[in-house]
Design a protein around this motif. Structure first.
Motif, mmCIF file in Angstrom:
data_model
loop_
_atom_site.group_PDB
_atom_site.id
_atom_site.type_symbol
_atom_site.label_atom_id
_atom_site.label_comp_id
_atom_site.label_asym_id
_atom_site.label_seq_id
_atom_site.Cartn_x
_atom_site.Cartn_y
_atom_site.Cartn_z
ATOM 1 N N GLU A 133 0.851 -1.193 0.000
ATOM 2 C CA GLU A 133 0.000 0.000 0.000
ATOM 3 C C GLU A 133 0.885 1.241 0.000
ATOM 4 N N PHE A 134 0.554 2.193 -0.865
ATOM 5 C CA PHE A 134 1.326 3.431 -0.978
ATOM 6 C C PHE A 134 0.410 4.607 -0.664
ATOM 7 N N LYS A 135 0.753 5.357 0.379
ATOM 8 C CA LYS A 135 -0.052 6.498 0.801
ATOM 9 C C LYS A 135 0.334 7.786 0.077
ATOM 10 N N ASN A 136 1.565 7.819 -0.460
ATOM 11 C CA ASN A 136 2.030 9.004 -1.186
ATOM 12 C C ASN A 136 3.206 8.622 -2.066
ATOM 13 N N ILE A 137 3.648 9.543 -2.904
ATOM 14 C CA ILE A 137 4.702 9.248 -3.875
ATOM 15 C C ILE A 137 6.042 8.982 -3.202
ATOM 16 N N ASP A 138 6.248 9.484 -1.991
ATOM 17 C CA ASP A 138 7.514 9.264 -1.291
ATOM 18 C C ASP A 138 7.702 7.817 -0.865
ATOM 19 N N GLU A 139 6.624 7.039 -0.864
ATOM 20 C CA GLU A 139 6.704 5.646 -0.426
ATOM 21 C C GLU A 139 6.875 4.671 -1.591
ATOM 22 N N THR A 140 7.031 5.180 -2.825
ATOM 23 C CA THR A 140 6.938 4.328 -4.012
ATOM 24 C C THR A 140 8.273 3.827 -4.563
ATOM 25 N N ALA A 141 9.321 3.795 -3.746
ATOM 26 C CA ALA A 141 10.630 3.357 -4.241
ATOM 27 C C ALA A 141 10.577 1.951 -4.834
ATOM 28 N N ALA A 142 9.692 1.112 -4.318
ATOM 29 C CA ALA A 142 9.614 -0.273 -4.793
ATOM 30 C C ALA A 142 8.664 -0.455 -5.973
ATOM 31 N N LEU A 149 1.623 6.597 -11.207
ATOM 32 C CA LEU A 149 0.212 6.872 -10.938
ATOM 33 C C LEU A 149 0.037 8.102 -10.055
ATOM 34 N N PHE A 150 0.953 8.325 -9.127
ATOM 35 C CA PHE A 150 0.847 9.491 -8.251
ATOM 36 C C PHE A 150 1.071 10.800 -9.000
ATOM 37 N N PHE A 152 -0.611 11.564 -11.555
ATOM 38 C CA PHE A 152 -1.950 12.030 -11.904
ATOM 39 C C PHE A 152 -2.475 12.839 -10.714
ATOM 40 N N PRO A 153 -2.944 14.054 -10.931
ATOM 41 C CA PRO A 153 -3.304 14.928 -9.805
ATOM 42 C C PRO A 153 -4.471 14.433 -8.965
ATOM 43 N N PHE A 154 -5.248 13.497 -9.490
ATOM 44 C CA PHE A 154 -6.427 13.019 -8.762
ATOM 45 C C PHE A 154 -6.156 11.740 -7.976
ATOM 46 N N VAL A 155 -4.954 11.173 -8.064
ATOM 47 C CA VAL A 155 -4.642 9.925 -7.356
ATOM 48 C C VAL A 155 -4.191 10.242 -5.933
ATOM 49 N N LYS A 156 -4.897 9.662 -4.964
ATOM 50 C CA LYS A 156 -4.602 9.904 -3.549
ATOM 51 C C LYS A 156 -3.776 8.779 -2.931
ATOM 52 N N GLU A 157 -4.164 7.511 -3.207
ATOM 53 C CA GLU A 157 -3.452 6.351 -2.673
ATOM 54 C C GLU A 157 -3.473 5.226 -3.694
ATOM 55 N N VAL A 158 -2.494 4.317 -3.592
ATOM 56 C CA VAL A 158 -2.405 3.174 -4.506
ATOM 57 C C VAL A 158 -2.156 1.914 -3.679
ATOM 58 N N PHE A 159 -2.892 0.854 -3.997
ATOM 59 C CA PHE A 159 -2.693 -0.445 -3.352
ATOM 60 C C PHE A 159 -2.560 -1.497 -4.449
#
Length: 299
Positions: A133-142, A149-150, A152-159
């Motif tokens: 689960e990614f809460k923001n772009i800073d967590e997306t190293a993996a 996806l982050f 896109f201005p309307f994307v809040k979280e990604v799982f």
């Protein structure tokens, strides 16, 4: 190819020019200045306009960020006309790269979830063995996919889990305005063989550790029984709704079971209530203990 609509964004300096066809399926392009525009003759042309600060190209749209020297209402029609004239006269939006690797046939389709803020994009390909689960772009190293996806201005979280991606949006946008754009982007990203998740780069959080076999083996018998029940009877239904459920802990004194909800289930009052009561009743019945209580925690 024609511009079908001109739409504002969350940033008043950025305007989107949407087309009746997909421009690019596999990537997002961002050009900060004319020196970066080698892949896009159109972007290069746009930078000759003195108020153009940044050009974005993705899916079926071109977005332009302006300097404050002009107002969009004064220039947007002229910009749209210049873009269409450039294309009509044979100008390229993006240069086609030679010898690209063959695309893998991929199917991606969107599914609604119990959470109105979350949409599930299911794929006919395994994306990851480890739910993340990614809460923001800073967590997306993996996850290069989550990182893109982050943007896109309307994307809040990604799982991301197994064969699907659940996306949480901000409330300012409706799903019918962005579903096609997201589905097309995800499909193109995967088709072109780009990395969805680098399993070796995943930060091993407490949640991940609790899903390892070594952790399971060191638990008490009741906790092991609870995990087995959740894995067999609860998790498949939760995953079908674009979410995930993880056993957190069991307090034998209070008879309290804590579970963590992720993806579409996280932050959804209706699913939290349904899951809590559904799991609670199931555990009471299967463990023959009417004192068991379940507490649902959002991931």
């Amino acid at each position: 190819m024609q511009i079908t609509s001109i739409k504002p964004t969350n940033n008043p300096s950025i305007l989107k020019f949407e087309f009746d066809e997909i421009i690019v399926r596999s990537e997002n392009f961002e050009f900060k200045n004319i020196d970066e525009t080698q892949p896009s003759p159109l972007a290069k042309q746009l930078f000759f306009l003195p108020f153009v600060k940044t050009v974005y190209i993705s899916g079926n749209f071109i977005a332009i960020e302006k300097f404050s020297i002009v107002e969009w209402e004064d220039v947007q029609s002229d910009v749209a006309e210049q873009i269409e004239d450039f294309i009509k006269n044979g100008g390229e939006i993006l240069k086609i790269e030679e010898n690209k690797p063959k695309k893998m046939p991929i199917t991606v389709y969107a599914e609604t979830t119990p959470n109105p803020a979350v949409l599930k994009f299911a794929c006919n390909k395994l994306l990851t063995k480890t739910p993340v689960e990614f809460k923001n772009i800073d967590e997306t190293a993996a996850s290069p996919l989550a990182k893109e996806l982050f943007k896109f201005p309307f994307v809040k979280e990604v799982f991301i889990d197994e064969n699907y991606v659940s996306i949480t949006k901000f409330a300012v946008t409706e799903w019918d305005e962005i579903t096609l754009e997201l589905r097309t982007f995800i499909k193109g990203f995967i088709e072109n063989g780009r990395t969805v998740i680098d399993e070796s780069a995943i930060v091993k959080t407490d949640n991940h550790q609790k899903q390892q076999e070594s952790y399971f083996e060191n638990l008490d018998v009741t906790s092991q029984q609870i995990i087995n029940i959740i894995e067999e009877y609860v998790k498949p239904a939760v995953q079908s709704d674009g979410g995930n459920i993880v056993f957190d802990s069991f307090d034998p004194t209070e008879k309290r079971v804590k579970v963590i909800l992720q993806g579409a289930c996280s932050g959804c009052p209706s699913s939290t209530f349904t899951l809590k009561n559904g799991i609670e009743n199931m555990l009471k019945d299967m463990l023959k203990d009417q004192d068991i209580k379940v507490e649902a925690i959002n991931g």
